[in-house]
Design a protein around this motif. Sequence first.
Motif, short mmCIF file in Angstrom:
data_model
loop_
_atom_site.label_atom_id
_atom_site.label_comp_id
_atom_site.label_asym_id
_atom_site.label_seq_id
_atom_site.Cartn_x
_atom_site.Cartn_y
_atom_site.Cartn_z
N ALA A 2 0.81 -1.22 0.00
CA ALA A 2 0.00 0.00 0.00
C ALA A 2 0.85 1.27 0.00
CB ALA A 2 -0.94 0.00 1.20
N ARG A 3 2.10 1.19 0.46
CA ARG A 3 2.98 2.38 0.47
C ARG A 3 3.45 2.74 -0.94
NH1 ARG A 3 1.23 1.44 5.00
NH2 ARG A 3 2.22 2.09 6.92
N GLY A 4 3.34 1.80 -1.88
CA GLY A 4 3.74 2.08 -3.26
C GLY A 4 5.23 2.28 -3.40
N PRO A 5 5.64 2.99 -4.46
CA PRO A 5 7.06 3.14 -4.75
C PRO A 5 7.82 3.99 -3.73
CG PRO A 5 5.73 4.36 -6.35
CD PRO A 5 4.79 3.55 -5.50
N LYS A 6 7.12 4.80 -2.94
CA LYS A 6 7.82 5.59 -1.92
C LYS A 6 8.30 4.72 -0.77
CE LYS A 6 3.91 7.10 0.92
NZ LYS A 6 4.27 6.84 2.28
N GLY A 7 7.71 3.52 -0.63
CA GLY A 7 8.16 2.56 0.36
C GLY A 7 7.93 2.98 1.79
N GLU A 8 8.74 2.41 2.66
CA GLU A 8 8.58 2.60 4.10
C GLU A 8 9.92 2.40 4.78
OE1 GLU A 8 6.24 3.01 7.70
OE2 GLU A 8 5.78 3.45 5.62
N ALA A 9 10.16 3.14 5.85
CA ALA A 9 11.35 2.91 6.68
C ALA A 9 11.13 1.62 7.47
CB ALA A 9 11.55 4.08 7.63
N TRP A 10 12.13 0.75 7.44
CA TRP A 10 12.06 -0.51 8.20
C TRP A 10 12.58 -0.20 9.59
CZ3 TRP A 10 9.43 -4.57 6.49
CH2 TRP A 10 9.46 -5.72 7.27
N ASP A 11 11.72 0.37 10.42
CA ASP A 11 12.15 0.83 11.73
C ASP A 11 11.69 -0.09 12.84
OD1 ASP A 11 9.44 1.41 11.90
OD2 ASP A 11 9.70 3.56 11.72
N GLY A 12 12.07 0.25 14.04
CA GLY A 12 11.66 -0.54 15.20
C GLY A 12 12.59 -1.68 15.53
N VAL A 13 13.66 -1.85 14.77
CA VAL A 13 14.62 -2.94 15.01
C VAL A 13 15.47 -2.57 16.22
CG1 VAL A 13 16.58 -4.18 14.05
CG2 VAL A 13 14.63 -3.62 12.59
N ARG A 14 15.49 -3.44 17.20
CA ARG A 14 16.25 -3.18 18.43
C ARG A 14 17.18 -4.35 18.74
NH1 ARG A 14 14.68 0.94 16.97
NH2 ARG A 14 13.54 2.55 18.10
N GLU B 184 19.27 2.47 13.59
CA GLU B 184 19.16 2.91 12.20
C GLU B 184 18.16 2.03 11.47
OE1 GLU B 184 23.07 3.04 10.45
OE2 GLU B 184 23.87 4.13 12.17
N CYS B 185 17.77 2.49 10.28
CA CYS B 185 16.85 1.70 9.47
C CYS B 185 17.18 1.94 8.00
CB CYS B 185 15.41 2.08 9.76
SG CYS B 185 15.00 3.80 9.43
N VAL B 186 16.66 1.09 7.16
CA VAL B 186 16.72 1.29 5.71
C VAL B 186 15.29 1.51 5.24
CG1 VAL B 186 18.78 -0.13 5.38
CG2 VAL B 186 16.53 -1.20 5.21
N ASP B 187 15.14 2.05 4.04
CA ASP B 187 13.82 2.17 3.44
C ASP B 187 13.66 1.06 2.41
OD1 ASP B 187 13.74 4.45 4.98
OD2 ASP B 187 13.57 5.84 3.30
N VAL B 188 12.48 0.49 2.35
CA VAL B 188 12.20 -0.62 1.44
C VAL B 188 10.88 -0.37 0.72
CG1 VAL B 188 13.50 -2.33 2.79
CG2 VAL B 188 11.08 -1.95 3.29
N ALA B 189 10.75 -0.99 -0.45
CA ALA B 189 9.51 -0.92 -1.22
C ALA B 189 9.18 -2.32 -1.73
CB ALA B 189 9.65 0.05 -2.39
N ALA B 190 7.90 -2.61 -1.84
CA ALA B 190 7.45 -3.91 -2.33
C ALA B 190 7.82 -4.07 -3.80
CB ALA B 190 5.93 -4.03 -2.16
N VAL B 191 8.21 -5.30 -4.18
CA VAL B 191 8.53 -5.63 -5.56
C VAL B 191 7.49 -6.58 -6.12
CG1 VAL B 191 10.22 -6.74 -7.10
CG2 VAL B 191 11.01 -5.25 -5.25
N THR B 192 7.29 -7.71 -5.46
CA THR B 192 6.35 -8.72 -5.94
C THR B 192 5.96 -9.65 -4.81
OG1 THR B 192 5.96 -10.38 -7.68
CG2 THR B 192 8.13 -10.39 -6.67
N PRO B 193 4.73 -10.14 -4.83
CA PRO B 193 4.37 -11.18 -3.86
C PRO B 193 5.02 -12.50 -4.23
CG PRO B 193 2.53 -10.76 -5.34
CD PRO B 193 3.61 -9.77 -5.70
N VAL B 194 5.18 -13.36 -3.26
CA VAL B 194 5.63 -14.73 -3.52
C VAL B 194 4.36 -15.52 -3.84
CG1 VAL B 194 6.67 -16.78 -2.48
CG2 VAL B 194 7.68 -14.53 -2.07
N PRO B 195 4.25 -16.05 -5.08
CA PRO B 195 3.01 -16.71 -5.49
C PRO B 195 2.55 -17.84 -4.56
CG PRO B 195 4.41 -16.35 -7.40
CD PRO B 195 5.22 -15.98 -6.18
N LYS B 196 3.51 -18.62 -4.08
CA LYS B 196 3.21 -19.71 -3.13
C LYS B 196 4.04 -19.43 -1.88
CE LYS B 196 4.49 -22.65 -6.27
NZ LYS B 196 4.95 -23.84 -6.96
N PRO B 197 3.48 -18.76 -0.87
CA PRO B 197 4.27 -18.44 0.33
C PRO B 197 5.02 -19.66 0.86
CG PRO B 197 2.17 -17.34 0.44
CD PRO B 197 2.10 -18.27 -0.76
#
Length: 145
Positions: free
Chosen positions: A20-32, A82-95
């Motif tokens: 839902a975030r689209g190409p702008k992606g999201e910060a992968w935060d909260g990692v401790r 710290e965090c990186v930003d990520v964006a969706a590429v493709t679903p895995v057809p068979k999780p």
Amino acid sequence: MQTWLFKSEPDVFSWSDLVARGPKGEAWDGVRNFQARNNMRAMKIGDLGFFYHSNEGKEIVGIMRVIATAHPEAKDDTGKWECVDVAAVTPVPKPVTLDAAKANPKLSGMVLVNNSRLSVQPVAASEWKEICRLGGVDLKKLKVS
């Protein structure tokens, strides 16, 4: 290019949330966790990662791309996370479930199989290919050999 696995509880942040975030992606935060943070520090723009639903589902459900290298996390007041930003590429057809990964001898050395608690982890090239094969992902479309 390196490949990774990112874990998130789907009730906190799910694959569909990232899509839902689209190409702008999201910060992968909260990692401790320092090891997970150091893994993010090693990432480069264009690296790919599996999106793994932890706790509920326990399965690899998508592939995402790193779109920004490690930077200070906005939600952290201590300055050590710290965090990186990520964006969706493709679903895995068979999780691909954790149980399926554990049952596959080609994945016996995978961090997910041996240390399933680490939230951001490296994935070896051979493991990436095997997970993609199990999940029905076309590697040619991802431009990954």
